[in-house]
Design an enzyme around this catalytic site. Structure first.
Site, PDB file in Angstrom:
ATOM      1  N   HIS A  65       0.802  -1.125  -0.065  1.00 40.55           N
ATOM      2  CA  HIS A  65       0.126   0.035   0.052  1.00 40.55           C
ATOM      3  C   HIS A  65       0.900   1.220   0.169  1.00 40.55           C
ATOM      4  CE1 HIS A  65      -3.892   1.979   1.325  1.00 40.55           C
ATOM      5  NE2 HIS A  65      -3.134   3.027   0.558  1.00 40.55           N
ATOM      6  N   GLU A 112       0.602   8.561  -3.939  1.00 34.87           N
ATOM      7  CA  GLU A 112       1.649   8.190  -2.827  1.00 34.87           C
ATOM      8  C   GLU A 112       2.937   9.025  -2.718  1.00 34.87           C
ATOM      9  OE1 GLU A 112       1.233   5.279  -0.291  1.00 34.87           O
ATOM     10  OE2 GLU A 112      -0.799   5.919  -0.938  1.00 34.87           O
ATOM     11  N   HIS A 116       3.431  10.989   0.514  1.00 34.22           N
ATOM     12  CA  HIS A 116       4.468  10.462   1.498  1.00 34.22           C
ATOM     13  C   HIS A 116       5.956  10.360   0.716  1.00 34.22           C
ATOM     14  CE1 HIS A 116       1.077   8.502   3.470  1.00 34.22           C
ATOM     15  NE2 HIS A 116       0.648   8.029   2.370  1.00 34.22           N
TER      16      HIS A 116
END
Ligand SMILES: *[C@@H]1O[C@H](CO)[C@@H](O)[C@H](O)[C@H]1NC(C)=O
Ligand SMILES: *[C@@H]1O[C@H](CO)[C@@H](O)[C@H](O)[C@H]1NC(C)=O
Length: 161
Positions: A65, A112, A116
């Site tokens: 993930h 993502e 992040h």
């Protein structure tokens, strides 16, 4: 089966006493731990069954993930992920880091990265999109949930740097 297993990887900065150079680093670099989250696609789709959820044919096990520097998000909103940044990783990404809710996995990877990945760029192993996604793919082979015993599932530490 657990929906997510997050593994706290090592500390890039923060454990050791900060050197002068590290003290100069931007706040975004001062996370202490990386969570490497993997999910079991079937459980994920059950949980999100109200939404469109689809397990792509090429997927046959735990998938990634994300790789998340803890406590930091959106460290550089101007650094967008481009397709060419991860051209050679595409096949592995589709198998091991698929999107289960969008037919366009690139959008998932972009989100993502911006949320992040941009917070990991001060670490050598994650200093650009290619390194960030390659590291996650590599960690997947090192931190194999199928090979773990229950007792080790909670938290593992891993020397990142
Ligand atoms: C943010 O990303 C841009 C575009 O890649 C880059 O030029 C800039 O140096 C980055 N800023 C920081 C603070 O890392
Ligand atoms: C991070 O990079 C260093 C070398 O720069 C390497 O020794 C280390 O194994 C890398 N960590 C991981 C998890 O790949």
């Amino acid at each position: 089966m657990a929906l997510y297993i997050g593994i706290c990887l090592a500390v890039v900065y923060g454990l050791t006493a900060m050197t002068a150079a590290q003290a100069d680093m931007k706040d975004s670099c001062r996370w202490k731990c990386l969570t490497f989250a993997q999910l079991w696609p079937g459980s994920f789709c059950l949980t999100f069954s109200k939404h469109h959820c689809m397990i792509p044919d090429q997927v046959d096990g735990w998938t990634i993930h994300g790789l998340w520097p803890n406590g930091k998000e959106f460290c550089n909103r101007t650094w967008k992920l481009a397709k060419k940044d991860i051209g050679d990783l595409w096949t592995d990404m589709r198998k091991y880091w698929p999107s289960l809710i969008s037919e366009n996995p690139f959008k998932f990877w972009q989100s993502e990265w911006i949320k992040h990945g941009t917070c990991g760029t001060c670490a050598k192993n994650m200093s650009c999109p290619h390194k960030y996604f390659s590291l996650a793919l590599e960690l997947r082979t090192k931190v194999s949930i199928d090979d773990m015993k229950d007792s080790t599932l909670h938290y593992l530490t891993w020397a990142l740097m």
